[in-house]
Design an enzyme around this catalytic site. Structure first.
Site, PDB file in Angstrom:
ATOM      1  N   CYS A 119      73.439  15.593  10.694  1.00 25.92           N
ATOM      2  CA  CYS A 119      74.571  16.253  11.334  1.00 25.92           C
ATOM      3  C   CYS A 119      74.095  17.105  12.510  1.00 25.92           C
ATOM      4  CB  CYS A 119      75.395  17.148  10.412  1.00 25.92           C
ATOM      5  SG  CYS A 119      76.136  16.287   9.048  1.00 25.92           S
TER       6      CYS A 119
ATOM      7  N   ARG B 242      70.921  12.743  14.912  1.00 27.34           N
ATOM      8  CA  ARG B 242      70.966  13.454  13.642  1.00 27.34           C
ATOM      9  C   ARG B 242      72.014  12.906  12.677  1.00 27.34           C
ATOM     10  NH1 ARG B 242      68.342  18.356  14.048  1.00 27.34           N
ATOM     11  NH2 ARG B 242      69.431  19.064  12.200  1.00 27.34           N
TER      12      ARG B 242
ATOM     13  N   TRP C 265      76.547  12.946   9.564  1.00 33.69           N
ATOM     14  CA  TRP C 265      75.864  12.043   8.650  1.00 33.69           C
ATOM     15  C   TRP C 265      76.450  12.387   7.281  1.00 33.69           C
ATOM     16  CZ3 TRP C 265      72.673  12.363   4.318  1.00 33.69           C
ATOM     17  CH2 TRP C 265      71.954  11.205   3.984  1.00 33.69           C
TER      18      TRP C 265
ATOM     19  N   ASN D 164      76.592  21.639   8.821  1.00 26.86           N
ATOM     20  CA  ASN D 164      75.478  20.757   8.493  1.00 26.86           C
ATOM     21  C   ASN D 164      74.852  21.313   7.226  1.00 26.86           C
ATOM     22  OD1 ASN D 164      73.132  19.232   8.425  1.00 26.86           O
ATOM     23  ND2 ASN D 164      72.121  20.373  10.063  1.00 26.86           N
ATOM     24  N   GLY D 165      74.853  20.530   6.148  1.00 23.86           N
ATOM     25  CA  GLY D 165      74.296  21.009   4.885  1.00 23.86           C
ATOM     26  C   GLY D 165      75.202  20.610   3.736  1.00 23.86           C
TER      27      GLY D 165
ATOM     28  N   GLU E 240      53.441   1.727   6.565  1.00 24.41           N
ATOM     29  CA  GLU E 240      54.212   2.219   7.707  1.00 24.41           C
ATOM     30  C   GLU E 240      54.808   1.052   8.501  1.00 24.41           C
ATOM     31  OE1 GLU E 240      55.555   4.813   8.581  1.00 24.41           O
ATOM     32  OE2 GLU E 240      55.875   4.635  10.726  1.00 24.41           O
TER      33      GLU E 240
ATOM     34  N   LYS F 175      58.813   0.561   9.046  1.00 23.54           N
ATOM     35  CA  LYS F 175      59.402   0.466  10.389  1.00 23.54           C
ATOM     36  C   LYS F 175      60.305  -0.747  10.476  1.00 23.54           C
ATOM     37  CE  LYS F 175      58.775   3.377  11.470  1.00 23.54           C
ATOM     38  NZ  LYS F 175      58.566   4.785  11.457  1.00 23.54           N
TER      39      LYS F 175
ATOM     40  N   GLU G 275      63.549  -0.214   8.348  1.00 20.68           N
ATOM     41  CA  GLU G 275      64.564   0.742   8.823  1.00 20.68           C
ATOM     42  C   GLU G 275      65.308   0.264  10.048  1.00 20.68           C
ATOM     43  OE1 GLU G 275      63.228   4.860   9.166  1.00 20.68           O
ATOM     44  OE2 GLU G 275      61.422   4.210  10.163  1.00 20.68           O
TER      45      GLU G 275
ATOM     46  N   HIS H 120      48.074  -9.237  -7.830  1.00 22.79           N
ATOM     47  CA  HIS H 120      48.560  -8.652  -9.089  1.00 22.79           C
ATOM     48  C   HIS H 120      50.079  -8.679  -9.182  1.00 22.79           C
ATOM     49  CE1 HIS H 120      44.532  -7.436 -10.152  1.00 22.79           C
ATOM     50  NE2 HIS H 120      44.390  -6.914  -8.942  1.00 22.79           N
TER      51      HIS H 120
ATOM     52  N   LYS I  36      67.797  11.314  11.749  1.00 24.62           N
ATOM     53  CA  LYS I  36      66.442  11.692  12.147  1.00 24.62           C
ATOM     54  C   LYS I  36      65.868  12.779  11.255  1.00 24.62           C
ATOM     55  CE  LYS I  36      62.928  11.614  14.914  1.00 24.62           C
ATOM     56  NZ  LYS I  36      62.036  10.449  14.719  1.00 24.62           N
TER      57      LYS I  36
HETATM   58  O1  M6R Z   1      60.816  14.978  10.032  1.00 26.36           O
HETATM   59  P1  M6R Z   1      59.947  14.485   8.929  1.00 26.36           P
HETATM   60  O2  M6R Z   1      58.642  13.979   9.398  1.00 26.36           O
HETATM   61  O3  M6R Z   1      59.786  15.484   7.825  1.00 26.36           O
HETATM   62  O4  M6R Z   1      60.746  13.251   8.325  1.00 26.36           O
HETATM   63  C1  M6R Z   1      60.285  12.556   7.215  1.00 26.36           C
HETATM   64  C2  M6R Z   1      61.026  11.262   7.054  1.00 26.36           C
HETATM   65  O5  M6R Z   1      62.384  11.483   6.864  1.00 26.36           O
HETATM   66  C3  M6R Z   1      60.833  10.350   8.269  1.00 26.36           C
HETATM   67  O6  M6R Z   1      59.485  10.097   8.520  1.00 26.36           O
HETATM   68  C4  M6R Z   1      61.566   9.006   8.050  1.00 26.36           C
HETATM   69  O7  M6R Z   1      60.922   8.272   7.050  1.00 26.36           O
HETATM   70  C5  M6R Z   1      61.657   8.231   9.361  1.00 26.36           C
HETATM   71  N1  M6R Z   1      62.915   7.595   9.430  1.00 26.36           N
HETATM   72  C6  M6R Z   1      60.595   7.229   9.505  1.00 26.36           C
HETATM   73  O8  M6R Z   1      60.732   6.443  10.634  1.00 26.36           O
END
Ligand code: M6R
Length: 612
Positions: free
Chosen positions: A2, A27, A75, A101-102, A485, A489, A492, A508, A607
């Site tokens: 948000c 956000r 969000w 936001n929260g 990672e 990527k 997502e 395994h 984000k």
């Molecule tokens: O802002 P942060 O690094 O604490 O965020 C952690 C995760 O939410 C963040 O890395 C998330 O997994 C991303 N979408 C990865 O691309």
């Protein structure tokens, strides 16, 4: 999670709020809305399911003329994304509008209390409860600030809020607990933002609200207080980045820009922190607790998502280079398992945003149990950066793409610096080793640049693989977290199912998935595990899987085994996760764009995840 914008001053509030919302859209982007106090001192609102651009296209700007207003990009937490659940939310009488936001955790109890008092609700949101609670207190106190204060003292949970009312049309009340909020102090105007990107094109002078604080803004200035009504004085700070850093600068997407920036961002992470003659690292932000870090009995690294993957690389680095035992914890699990913290334990907290609720909760838990805490954070002035005992900024610059790219490589770089600092002090690496590492580091930006320049090759491979429904990513040692990672990527931003595994674990279980439709991305550096990796590749080929190998430049053998090969420059082992990660970022990006996905705003994500 948000985005909130507010404006009070002499200009037309609407355009400033819409611009701010566009910048904060990373956000959250399932609905958006604005409320303005118009020139007749009436409260008017327009809100809509969908993106900020749809809000901007459909709003009647002539109706929304006024110089006090608030806006929100959502969000969803409570209630599906629709027009009614969009913010601003109002009280029953439509006199008070509020963006939030929260999460108000005790909203059900408060709602029942208010319903018993005759209040009627329209939305499914927890925020509407807060607006009616303010209305409830306003009825007896006849003062907006007092009504907001009373309401905030009754809610449990987290909030960043901004509130306006036709009862008192010349003010905005803002407050925060657990969700970030800042004020941009311009000339005869104040802009409220969830972060600096909503503020930077108006002013660089900002005030960060702390938890439990509220602020009354008028056209003549602002008054900062705690929600217990104590006055506060806070110095104005200056934002460190420029507007162009949060613009696309000709790239199709922020993510592409951020991937391509890495030759520079990696230098920003180490600049001024390593002596290239000696390999000695000095991290100014950690000086005050350096001895404690160097003499740590154990290091616990905690983070979420991509930052957690960086943490896993940190585990390999610190154990190998410093001989200190390291544990890596998901921040979201840490505080719920009653973790053991002993004297001499150091907790390293990694976060791009510095606002991730799970990571913040883990940090607070560790502090409560006596750990000394160290932050590796990107966003300057963020909550985690302010709450750790000491920290070092990773200096990746603003990261707008929801999928983290340049922050990851800068986090890894910061962990390398941390390990080098400890190893130098503890003498677990010799002076010669330190010098050789520093020498190789000098060449790293050029090597990253080479990877970036090869992006058309990655695009070609992405086109070949874009139709697959599942991917497997494999790596060993330092490259196992790189595989994780790479898979995250792809998941997502392209919505393709992908799993990362240590290469040797494939046999395994995951090997059962392999058939001619399953691409396997395998990181195959020319190191001591190379022969084993080749055996893993053979195992995949025997089951008709397609292999994409990330291999060293000097590997003349790999073409005999792999269907596709991406070659990366030779580098020291400890820098390999950075180099090997770059093609995987591009691969995910090009597959996602080929599938028509919105890479900067992937579905369901935000984000900065400021709810637990
Ligand atoms: O802002 P942060 O690094 O604490 O965020 C952690 C995760 O939410 C963040 O890395 C998330 O997994 C991303 N979408 C990865 O691309």
């Amino acid at each position: 999670m948000c985005g909130i914008v507010g404006y009070i001053g002499k200009k037309n509030a609407l355009q400033i709020i819409l611009d701010g919302l566009q910048r904060l859209e990373y956000r959250g982007y399932d609905s958006a809305g604005v409320s303005i106090i118009n020139d007749n001192k009436e409260l008017i609102t327009y809100k809509k399911k969908g993106k900020v651009s749809e809000l901007a296209e459909n709003i009647d700007i002539n109706l929304f003329a006024g110089s006090v207003g608030i806006g929100h990009t959502r969000w969803a937490t409570h209630g599906v994304p629709n027009d009614v659940n969009a913010h601003p939310q109002f009280d029953m009488d439509e006199k008070i509008a509020l963006v939030h936001n929260g999460i108000i955790e005790n909203y059900k109890t408060l709602k029942t209390m208010l319903q018993n008092e005759g209040y009627v609700f329209r939305s499914d949101t927890d925020t509407e409860v807060l607006t009616n609670l303010i209305n409830y207190h306003y009825k007896s106190k006849k003062d907006l600030e007092t009504a907001v204060r009373f309401a905030l003292n009754e809610v449990d949970g987290t909030y960043g809020i901004a509130c306006i009312s036709s009862f008192e049309p010349d003010k905005i009340i803002a407050a925060r607990k657990g969700s970030p909020l800042m004020l941009g102090i311009g000339i005869e105007e104040i802009i409220i933002g969830s972060d600096a990107s909503a503020i930077i094109n108006h002013t660089k002078n900002v005030i960060y609200l702390e938890d439990g604080e509220m602020c009354v803004l008028t056209k003549h200035g602002f008054q900062l207080k705690t929600i217990k009504d104590e006055d506060i004085f806070r110095e104005i700070e200056e934002i460190e980045f420029d507007l162009q850093e949060i613009e696309k600068s000709g790239y199709d997407h922020f993510m592409l820009k951020e991937i391509c920036e890495q030759p520079e961002t990696i230098q920003n992470t180490y600049r001024g922190r390593i002596n290239f003659e000696t390999g000695v690292v000095k991290l100014g932000g950690l000086e005050s607790i350096k001895d404690k870090i160097v003499n740590a009995k154990r290091i616990i690294i905690t983070a979420c998502g991509t930052s957690w993957h960086a943490g896993l690389i940190g585990e390999y680095l610190i154990e190998q280079m410093c001989r200190i035992p390291v544990e890596v914890d998901y921040a979201s699990e840490f505080r719920y398992r009653d973790p053991v913290i002993n004297e001499g334990d150091i907790m390293v907290v990694i976060s791009q945003s510095g606002e991730t609720a799970d990571t913040l909760a883990a940090l607070r838990e560790a502090k409560k149990k006596g750990a000394v805490t160290v932050g590796l954070v990107n966003v300057v002035g963020s909550t985690i950066a302010r709450e750790v005992d000491a920290g070092t900024y990773i200096h990746a610059g603003p990261e707008i793409g929801v999928a983290s790219s340049k922050a990851f490589t800068s986090q890894v770089m910061s962990l390398i610096l941390l390990a080098l600092m400890i190893a130098g002090e503890k003498k677990t690496l010799s002076d010669d080793e330190l010098k050789r590492i520093a020498n190789d580091l000098k060449t790293l930006p050029e090597k990253i640049k080479k990877c970036v320049e090869a992006k058309d090759d990655y695009k070609f491979i992405a086109d070949e693989l874009k139709s697959a429904s599942n991917f497997l990513y494999l790596g060993r040692g330092l490259n196992f977290p790189v595989a994780l990672e790479g898979a995250l990527k792809l998941k997502e931003i392209s919505y393709i199912h992908a799993e990362g595994y240590p290469a040797a674990e494939m046999k395994h279980g995951p090997i059962a998935l392999i058939d001619e439709n399953m691409p396997v991305v395998i990181i195959a550096p020319k190191d001591k595990t190379y022969d084993k990796i080749i055996s893993n590749i053979e195992e995949v080929k025997a089951r008709k899987g397609k292999i994409l190998a990330i291999a060293s430049e000097e590997d003349n053998n790999i073409n005999d085994y792999a269907d596709f090969v991406i070659r990366v420059p030779k580098t020291f082992n400890l820098f390999a996760p950075i180099i090997n990660n770059i093609p995987l970022q591009f691969l995910a990006y090009y597959i996602a764009t080929a599938r028509g996905c919105n890479v900067d705003q992937p579905r369901n994500l935000a984000k900065s995840v400021t709810v637990e």
